[in-house]
Design a protein around this motif. Structure first.
Motif, short mmCIF file in Angstrom:
data_model
loop_
_atom_site.label_atom_id
_atom_site.label_comp_id
_atom_site.label_asym_id
_atom_site.label_seq_id
_atom_site.Cartn_x
_atom_site.Cartn_y
_atom_site.Cartn_z
N UNK A 54 0.83 -1.21 0.00
CA UNK A 54 0.00 0.00 0.00
C UNK A 54 0.87 1.26 0.00
N UNK A 58 1.32 4.40 -2.77
CA UNK A 58 1.27 5.83 -2.45
C UNK A 58 2.54 6.53 -2.90
N UNK A 61 3.20 7.48 -6.47
CA UNK A 61 2.60 8.70 -6.99
C UNK A 61 3.35 9.94 -6.53
N UNK A 62 4.32 9.77 -5.64
CA UNK A 62 5.09 10.94 -5.22
C UNK A 62 6.55 10.72 -5.63
N UNK A 63 7.42 11.59 -5.16
CA UNK A 63 8.80 11.49 -5.64
C UNK A 63 9.67 10.60 -4.77
N UNK B 82 -4.32 11.66 -9.63
CA UNK B 82 -2.99 11.27 -10.10
C UNK B 82 -1.85 11.96 -9.36
N UNK B 85 -0.49 12.64 -3.84
CA UNK B 85 0.52 12.60 -2.78
C UNK B 85 1.41 13.83 -2.75
N UNK B 86 1.31 14.68 -3.78
CA UNK B 86 2.06 15.94 -3.72
C UNK B 86 1.08 17.02 -3.29
#
Lengths: 249, 287
Positions: A54, A58, A61-63, B82, B85-86
């Protein structure tokens, strides 16, 4: 085997957290997973209950860095390593997380009902609730209290009770004794034994080895993400290297 | 008397907006700057359906709420999800969305001020002041909606899941709650609330493509004052700010121009003195 883990690997970027871990838990057993700090005990539980996957979803989708997870996990005859966390609960594999983490703003009863989120059968829910209240009378007394105001021991009981409400076949409990007074610890361990006697299989992660070994018939010792030994408490204590290096006794 | 009525109406509108805004922030950490733009869009849809097409006003309102909710869900699916998370990117994206709504409205309806008729005509007089039945109706409807929201959050299974996810989404996951689906449902509820706010306020308000900016600032001030993510806080703070605004407007000469500055000053003061707001929770470090 109720739970079977086959060559599980977890990496956070380049850091290897779980290294080729294989282990199993049989129906009805109370098995412990012990080892020093940072051995990967919590990560193992998070991996089998779907939380690592999970988290990976997450982070993707982020860096943040990449998380890798490989290996086969079977629960109750079904592969679960690609099942999302919220579906795994439904199958009866339930995790009571580290640091208890009750929903602090909700009442004790609301917390327990949150645990029963997937149980649609109201009558069965009431039965489970009365079982939880039998196990932990203090939760019944405080059912209307906001759970953030409970003591550490009570919060641990609540966390276990909440997990119990999810109707587990296998209950994974992560470090229930951390931060508790000796007397409360003993009480929590006693409750865990009682739950096991109700027929619920338990996988217990703990640092408090001396107490745990008296409760279990089988234990796994984890170090640097690898299972380095397994056996009864006595067998493990006899091995000088394991006792001194990994169990710190 | 004017102060009390304006205070109650403004407060109610702010309460509805702020609760919607707070909800989606609490559950998904989405700062939806376009929240009040959705409220504006609802207003324009009602205007278009009822005045231009001559539909029944109440029917227009229902259609508007549904349409805005669908619009919100589409925006979530294709724009917000999409990049969810930012947190900063979400904020920028929603600012862009609000500006798009503003420009599109400007193109279709021009910048002229528009308005919709009262649902019920007439007024009565208390202490020398006119109180329009429409004002009472708006206030009553808002109270009913607030009650429904309270019931939904506190007494239903969905509400329990929303509150659990707002508090600790990882643990909520462990209880079998599908947090990404809940985020979507919550966004739907949140935008629907913005739409409802538009619907109840539109007979009393003047429509313009820039009408989303002023309530946005007030709403932010409300949310900060009440404590981010706290529904109860949003409710109380909304009326505090509603009355403050009414007092400023009626008691200070040219006070209407001071509404924004006063709200912002309150926001800054709260941030300096008590950053967690009236009912906020100091956020615990997430794992």
């Amino acid at each position: 085997m109720l739970l079977e883990i086959d060559h599980l690997n977890v990496r956070y970027e380049k850091a290897v957290l779980i290294n080729d871990l294989s282990m199993g838990v049989d129906t009805g057993e109370l098995v412990s997973l012990v080892g020093p700090n940072g051995a990967g005990k919590s990560t193992s539980l998070r991996a089998i209950t779907g939380l690592v996957a999970w988290e990976r979803e997450i982070k993707r989708r982020s860096t943040a860095g990449e998380i890798h997870i490989e290996g086969k996990v079977t629960f109750d005859g079904q592969r679960i390593d690609h099942v999302p966390a919220h579906e795994i609960v439904r199958m009866g594999l339930v995790l009571c997380p580290e640091r208890r983490r009750p929903f602090r703003e909700m009442t004790v009863l609301e917390n327990l009902m949150a645990g029963a989120y997937l149980q649609k059968d109201k009558k069965k829910n009431q039965d489970t609730l009365s079982k939880v209240y039998d196990l932990f009378p203090v939760l019944k007394e405080r059912s209307k209290q906001i759970s953030g105001t409970l003591s550490g021991g009570e919060q641990q009981m609540l966390a276990i009770g909440r997990a119990f409400m999810s109707d587990p076949k296998l209950l994974c409990i992560d470090e229930p004794s951390t931060g508790l007074a000796p007397k409360t610890r003993a009480e929590v361990f006693e409750k865990i034994l009682q739950i096991n006697r109700l027929g619920i299989t338990i996988l217990l992660v703990e640092q408090e080895v001396s107490t745990v070994f008296k409760m279990t018939k089988r234990n796994y010792v984890l170090s640097s993400g690898k299972i380095i030994a397994q056996g009864t408490g006595e067998e493990l204590m006899e091995d000088e290297i394991i006792r001194k290096t990994y169990l710190g006794l | 008397m004017n102060i009390i009525i304006t205070g109650l109406i403004t407060g109610s509108m702010l309460a509805l907006l702020a609760i919607g805004f707070s909800l989606i922030f609490g559950v998904a950490r989405i700062v939806n700057i376009a929240h009040t733009a959705f409220y504006m869009v609802a207003g324009y849809i009602i205007y278009y359906l009822s005045i231009r097409l001559g539909l029944n006003v109440i029917l227009s309102m229902l259609i508007a709420v549904v349409a805005v909710t669908l619009l919100g869900l589409l925006a979530y699916k294709f724009l917000i999800d999409p990049i969810r998370e930012h947190e900063l990117a979400v904020m920028i994206a929603t600012i862009a969305l609000a500006l798009i709504f503003q420009e599109v409205t400007l193109q279709i309806f021009t910048g002229d001020y528009l308005s919709v008729y009262f649902l019920i005509k007439g007024y009565f007089i208390i202490g020398g002041n006119k109180v329009f039945y429409q004002q009472l109706l708006t206030f009553g409807v808002v109270l009913v909606i607030l009650l429904v929201i309270w019931f939904l959050l506190m007494k239903t299974r969905l509400g329990l899941a929303i509150r659990s996810t707002a508090e600790d989404r990882e643990v909520a996951n462990l209880m079998g709650m599908n947090e990404s689906r809940l985020a979507m449902i919550t966004l739907g509820i949140s935008v629907a609330l913005a739409g409802v706010t538009g619907a109840v306020i539109v007979p009393l308000a003047v429509l313009s493509p820039y009408m989303w900016t002023e309530p946005l600032i007030l709403m932010m001030a409300v949310v900060v004052l009440g404590g981010l993510g706290s529904i109860k806080g949003s409710f109380v703070a909304a009326y505090i700010l509603g009355f403050t605004e009414a007092l400023v407007t009626f008691l200070i000469p040219a006070g209407a121009f001071l509404k924004g500055p006063v709200a912002l000053s309150i926001m800054i003061l709260v941030l300096l003195i008590r950053p967690e707001g009236l009912f906020g929770i100091a956020f615990e470090e997430e794992r």
